[in-house]
Enzyme design. Structure first.
Site, PDB file in Angstrom:
ATOM      1  N   HIS A  38      24.082  32.357  38.953  1.00  0.00           N
ATOM      2  CA  HIS A  38      24.826  32.767  40.159  1.00  0.00           C
ATOM      3  C   HIS A  38      23.916  33.080  41.352  1.00  0.00           C
ATOM      4  CE1 HIS A  38      28.494  34.177  37.532  1.00  0.00           C
ATOM      5  NE2 HIS A  38      28.158  32.925  37.334  1.00  0.00           N
TER       6      HIS A  38
ATOM      7  N   GLU B  30      36.533  28.466  36.305  1.00  0.00           N
ATOM      8  CA  GLU B  30      36.059  29.528  35.394  1.00  0.00           C
ATOM      9  C   GLU B  30      35.489  30.708  36.165  1.00  0.00           C
ATOM     10  OE1 GLU B  30      33.049  31.642  32.836  1.00  0.00           O
ATOM     11  OE2 GLU B  30      32.724  30.539  34.698  1.00  0.00           O
TER      12      GLU B  30
ATOM     13  N   HIS C 242      32.702  24.018  32.537  1.00  0.00           N
ATOM     14  CA  HIS C 242      33.488  24.183  33.773  1.00  0.00           C
ATOM     15  C   HIS C 242      32.739  23.546  34.932  1.00  0.00           C
ATOM     16  CE1 HIS C 242      31.174  27.515  35.657  1.00  0.00           C
ATOM     17  NE2 HIS C 242      30.952  27.931  34.433  1.00  0.00           N
TER      18      HIS C 242
ATOM     19  N   ASP D 227      28.244  26.504  28.167  1.00  0.00           N
ATOM     20  CA  ASP D 227      28.143  27.210  29.450  1.00  0.00           C
ATOM     21  C   ASP D 227      27.097  28.322  29.464  1.00  0.00           C
ATOM     22  OD1 ASP D 227      28.673  28.035  32.045  1.00  0.00           O
ATOM     23  OD2 ASP D 227      30.414  29.227  31.498  1.00  0.00           O
TER      24      ASP D 227
END
Ligand SMILES: [Zn+2]
Length: 451
Positions: free
Chosen positions: A414, A313, A265, A341
């Site tokens: 993240h 995503e 993604h 991923d």
């Protein structure tokens, strides 16, 4: 263990050429270099943001300019998603009031998809797990308060539910907001974001990630009986936007209708200046290079080798790239779908989800042609973007590494720490080779994988 299956000399030779092109030839370190250019030039790629749109256009134009595309071997196109709304972050802050003698800003980041909020002097109650939440909730100690989940790291699969469902479960007891100890295997004071999933059954309350270090500090304050209050300000909005999947493929010479799909993604979070380098710019560029190596060698396999950059995503909102792909292409004959991923450490093999007879044939092909990638983990092939295809019966695969509990990956996931520095060109190349050779072999083997 030796298995006496006959190998096909043409496939063997092509796999050798793929390996050579990546290890010592023109494709060496290319996935890393191209990713670095995109990360450095465009920055983080929040879903359907103007930055992401620029990066999508750039990548699409790059593929259009490949020799193999100009020669007609590779076909590339943008596929526009249907109507979408994306979540746009505004200004945010968290200020510790009591028990600090002077107000103190804390490191934080709003969780994705949250509602806005502006709370002054909110009182914080810290809990270590769901049962402490339930205990305090039932004792009416949560109502009107901000719940801080201080849950120590175990695995992502255990902890992601505190992020996704934490706001709802706190709201059920009357909480007004949530602070979440970042879901991370290691911390140097870095907040990690990710999406929240409101069920719609409870009042939607805002939520922010704080650092592991500050969650522990709030716990200490509570344990010694100090009253904790904070100001929490979270601005954001939902906005209509547009975005595209990118698809590039080499049509199969004998069975163009049979598709071997691979991709990553291209959207990311926005925590730092390079966020989205590893998650999942790297997976996107590694799979793209896997296609390019085959194309550069002028190989047209029996079946279609298709690459996709999925759009959307991270937020997982309606009509995102994975949903759009399945809506548009879900009825096509997919032989296998691979998603990359979960980082790019040195590849050791693949996770696989599908029927046992299919997995047996994948193992055979690996033993025959790429025995250095002999690890195949059963029931470990699914990814967020491939799952809708898996639900339709398509066998799923992913590339895997030696990384128990994915501890390396979740140090940076993240957070602002997701940068080019945590990627390594040789490790990325090992994944380009694993994916390129595996997908090519499945595409060119005379016998197709069992459905
Ligand atoms: Zn990802």
């Amino acid at each position: 263990m030796t298995i006496a299956y006959c190998t096909n000399d043409a496939i063997k030779k092509n796999v050798d050429n793929i390996r050579q092109a990546i290890n010592a030839g023109p494709n060496k370190h290319k996935a890393y270099d191209k990713l670095a250019y995109i990360v450095d030039t465009f920055g983080p790629r929040m879903w359907a943001s103007p930055r992401m749109a620029l990066a999508v256009d750039y990548l699409y134009n790059q593929i259009q300019n490949w020799e193999a595309t100009k020669n007609g071997l590779v076909e590339v196109r943008l596929e526009k998603l249907d109507e979408i709304s994306t979540w746009v972050r505004g200004s945010e802050q968290l200020i510790l009031k009591s028990p600090r003698k002077r107000p103190q800003k804390l490191g934080m980041i709003g969780l994705g998809l949250i509602v806005p909020g502006n709370i002054k002097d909110g009182e914080v109650v810290v809990v270590r797990n769901w049962s402490e939440l339930d205990e305090k909730g039932k004792a009416n100690k949560i109502k009107g308060k901000i719940v801080c989940y201080n849950v120590p790291w175990t695995t992502y699969d255990d902890l992601k539910f505190y992020r996704q469902q934490g706001p709802d479960r706190a709201s059920a007891y009357g909480a007004i907001a949530v602070l979440l100890r970042s879901v991370a295997s290691f911390s140097i004071y870095s907040p990690h974001t990710g999406n929240v999933r409101y069920s719609g059954n409870f009042t939607k309350i805002p939520a922010a990630a704080i650092t592991v270090e500050d969650a522990e500090m709030l716990q200490r304050m509570q344990d010694r009986g100090q009253k904790i209050t904070v100001d929490l300000e979270l601005n954001n909005e939902m906005k209509a936007s547009e975005s595209h999947n990118i698809i590039a493929e080499i049509k199969g010479q004998q069975h163009p209708e049979q598709i071997i799909l691979m991709g990553g993604h291209f959207d990311s979070w926005d925590t730092g200046s390079q966020t989205g380098a590893m998650d999942d710019g790297a997976g996107t560029l590694v799979t793209l290079e896997a296609l390019k190596v085959v194309a550069d060698l002028g190989i047209r396999p029996l079946r279609t080798l298709r690459w996709i950059a999925w759009s959307g995503e991270e937020m997982g909102l309606p009509n995102n790239g994975a949903q759009h792909y399945v809506k548009k292409h879900g009825d096509e004959d997919h032989v296998v779908a691979l998603e990359n991923d979960v980082g790019q450490l040195t590849a050791i093999g693949f996770g696989f989800s599908g029927k046992l007879q299919t997995s047996r044939m994948v193992r055979q092909l690996i033993m025959n042609y790429i025995p250095d990638l002999s690890v195949v983990n059963e029931n470990d092939g699914s990814g967020v973007d491939t799952k809708p295809l898996g639900d339709k019966g398509v066998p799923l695969m992913r590339n895997i590494y030696k990384d128990p509990n994915d501890d390396y990956y979740f140090k940076y996931h993240h957070s602002a720490g997701d940068t080019m520095n945590i990627l390594n060109p040789d490790e990325m190349d090992s994944n380009v080779f694993a994916i390129s050779s595996m997908m090519y072999i499945i595409a060119d083997n005379p016998e197709r994988l069992p459905k």
